[in-house]
Design a protein around this motif. Sequence first.
Motif, short mmCIF file in Angstrom:
data_model
loop_
_atom_site.label_atom_id
_atom_site.label_comp_id
_atom_site.label_asym_id
_atom_site.label_seq_id
_atom_site.Cartn_x
_atom_site.Cartn_y
_atom_site.Cartn_z
N VAL A 7 0.92 -1.08 0.07
CA VAL A 7 0.03 0.04 -0.10
C VAL A 7 0.87 1.26 -0.10
CG1 VAL A 7 -1.74 1.43 1.28
CG2 VAL A 7 -1.97 -1.04 1.07
N LEU A 8 1.86 1.32 0.94
CA LEU A 8 2.87 2.59 0.90
C LEU A 8 3.56 2.54 -0.49
CD1 LEU A 8 4.37 1.82 4.48
CD2 LEU A 8 2.96 3.85 3.77
N ALA A 9 3.53 1.57 -1.19
CA ALA A 9 4.30 1.83 -2.55
C ALA A 9 3.46 2.28 -3.36
CB ALA A 9 4.90 0.23 -2.89
N ALA A 10 2.10 1.91 -3.17
CA ALA A 10 1.24 2.08 -4.25
C ALA A 10 1.01 3.60 -4.06
CB ALA A 10 -0.04 1.30 -4.25
N LEU A 11 1.11 4.35 -3.04
CA LEU A 11 0.76 5.84 -2.81
C LEU A 11 1.87 6.64 -2.96
CD1 LEU A 11 -1.32 5.02 0.65
CD2 LEU A 11 -1.98 5.89 -1.62
N LEU A 12 3.18 6.15 -3.50
CA LEU A 12 4.31 7.04 -3.68
C LEU A 12 4.25 8.15 -4.54
CD1 LEU A 12 7.17 4.39 -3.14
CD2 LEU A 12 6.47 6.28 -1.58
N ASP A 13 3.47 7.81 -5.72
CA ASP A 13 3.48 8.76 -6.73
C ASP A 13 2.43 9.94 -6.44
OD1 ASP A 13 5.25 7.59 -8.57
OD2 ASP A 13 3.71 6.18 -9.39
N PHE A 69 -5.25 9.94 0.55
CA PHE A 69 -4.15 9.43 1.31
C PHE A 69 -2.60 9.59 0.68
CE2 PHE A 69 -7.82 7.02 2.56
CZ PHE A 69 -7.86 7.14 3.83
N GLN A 70 -1.82 10.01 1.38
CA GLN A 70 -0.57 10.03 0.93
C GLN A 70 0.48 9.57 1.95
OE1 GLN A 70 0.15 14.31 -0.04
NE2 GLN A 70 0.97 14.73 1.95
N VAL A 71 1.72 9.27 1.41
CA VAL A 71 2.82 8.48 2.32
C VAL A 71 3.48 9.67 3.14
CG1 VAL A 71 4.75 7.37 2.43
CG2 VAL A 71 3.19 6.76 0.70
N THR A 72 3.58 9.49 4.47
CA THR A 72 4.07 10.50 5.18
C THR A 72 5.82 10.03 5.23
OG1 THR A 72 4.01 9.10 7.37
CG2 THR A 72 2.37 10.66 6.76
N ASP A 73 6.53 11.09 5.95
CA ASP A 73 8.03 10.67 5.88
C ASP A 73 8.23 9.42 6.81
OD1 ASP A 73 8.67 13.06 4.67
OD2 ASP A 73 9.21 14.27 6.43
N ALA A 74 7.29 9.12 7.83
CA ALA A 74 7.73 8.08 8.57
C ALA A 74 7.28 6.76 7.69
CB ALA A 74 6.57 7.94 9.70
N GLY A 75 6.22 6.85 6.76
CA GLY A 75 5.97 5.82 5.78
C GLY A 75 7.01 5.63 4.79
N LEU A 76 7.65 6.55 4.36
CA LEU A 76 8.76 6.66 3.34
C LEU A 76 9.92 5.82 4.09
CD1 LEU A 76 9.99 6.89 0.75
CD2 LEU A 76 10.51 9.34 1.32
N ALA A 77 10.00 6.12 5.57
CA ALA A 77 11.27 5.40 6.30
C ALA A 77 10.75 3.96 6.32
CB ALA A 77 11.43 6.21 7.60
N GLU A 78 9.70 3.59 6.64
CA GLU A 78 8.97 2.30 6.73
C GLU A 78 9.60 1.47 5.38
OE1 GLU A 78 7.43 -1.23 7.92
OE2 GLU A 78 8.05 0.49 9.10
N LEU A 79 9.20 2.15 4.14
CA LEU A 79 9.80 1.64 3.06
C LEU A 79 11.27 1.48 2.77
CD1 LEU A 79 7.23 3.07 0.40
CD2 LEU A 79 7.36 0.69 1.04
N GLU A 80 11.88 2.27 3.44
CA GLU A 80 13.28 2.42 3.39
C GLU A 80 13.90 1.01 4.24
OE1 GLU A 80 15.80 3.94 1.66
OE2 GLU A 80 14.88 5.42 0.95
N HIS A 81 13.27 0.87 5.17
CA HIS A 81 13.80 -0.03 6.24
C HIS A 81 13.34 -1.44 5.43
CE1 HIS A 81 14.35 -2.37 9.81
NE2 HIS A 81 13.20 -2.91 9.60
N PHE A 82 11.93 -1.64 5.17
CA PHE A 82 11.54 -2.73 4.22
C PHE A 82 12.62 -3.12 3.17
CE2 PHE A 82 8.98 -4.65 0.75
CZ PHE A 82 8.77 -5.86 1.35
N THR A 83 12.86 -2.12 2.44
CA THR A 83 13.79 -2.49 1.30
C THR A 83 15.24 -2.82 1.60
OG1 THR A 83 12.83 -0.51 0.05
CG2 THR A 83 15.00 -1.11 -0.57
N ALA A 84 15.68 -2.31 2.89
CA ALA A 84 17.00 -2.89 3.39
C ALA A 84 16.98 -4.39 3.88
CB ALA A 84 17.47 -1.99 4.35
N THR A 85 15.92 -4.93 4.20
CA THR A 85 15.91 -6.13 4.84
C THR A 85 15.92 -7.61 3.78
OG1 THR A 85 13.29 -6.33 4.65
CG2 THR A 85 14.21 -5.51 6.84
N VAL A 86 16.61 -8.48 4.14
CA VAL A 86 16.34 -9.60 3.12
C VAL A 86 15.04 -10.15 3.03
CG1 VAL A 86 17.23 -11.95 2.84
CG2 VAL A 86 18.65 -10.29 3.88
N GLY A 87 14.70 -10.18 1.67
CA GLY A 87 13.32 -10.59 1.28
C GLY A 87 13.45 -12.07 1.50
#
Length: 189
Positions: A7-13, A69-87
Amino acid sequence: MALRHAVLAALLDEELSGYQLTKAFDLGVANFWHAQPQQLYAELTRLEKDGLVTGREVVQDTRPNKRLFQVTDAGLAELEHFTATVGKSSFIRDDLLVKVQAADHVDIEELTARLTERAAFAQTRIDLFGKLLHTMRGDRTEAEFLRHSERIGPYLTCLRGLAFEQGNRDWCERTSTILRERQADRARY
């Protein structure tokens, strides 16, 4: 991956309403993460409560009011953290593969009918992806778009969806051909 990340990724644009989010999922995000509309609305509520998205009310004269709805700075930070984790590794869970696994013991006509249906569905998705990709890149070539566009994530995930459906179609068609040829050979002997 949790639904929240999709959902956060879908709201980035852009800001989206819940309804627009469900449409965005249908056209893009569903390539890699499926969710029912009620799941998306519930996730938006949780994300807003957690401060990962912010919502604002839009008053409409001729229709019910809506929330964008739009992503907040905290939401972007959550995506950054998610991106850094091993999938986690992905896996296939498909009832058609179970049916093909049983190919030596079931009605081949019924099985090839299911394969033909799946190939047709895949072709419909291939056509949709082709249109989406063209819409995203406009008059630019794919190489130009990928080199110079501001945001390429949705395009790249759409390319993966296209490749996935092409692989599905090709596998279904090949499997149908193999099964029919084997059935014809057995009928001759």
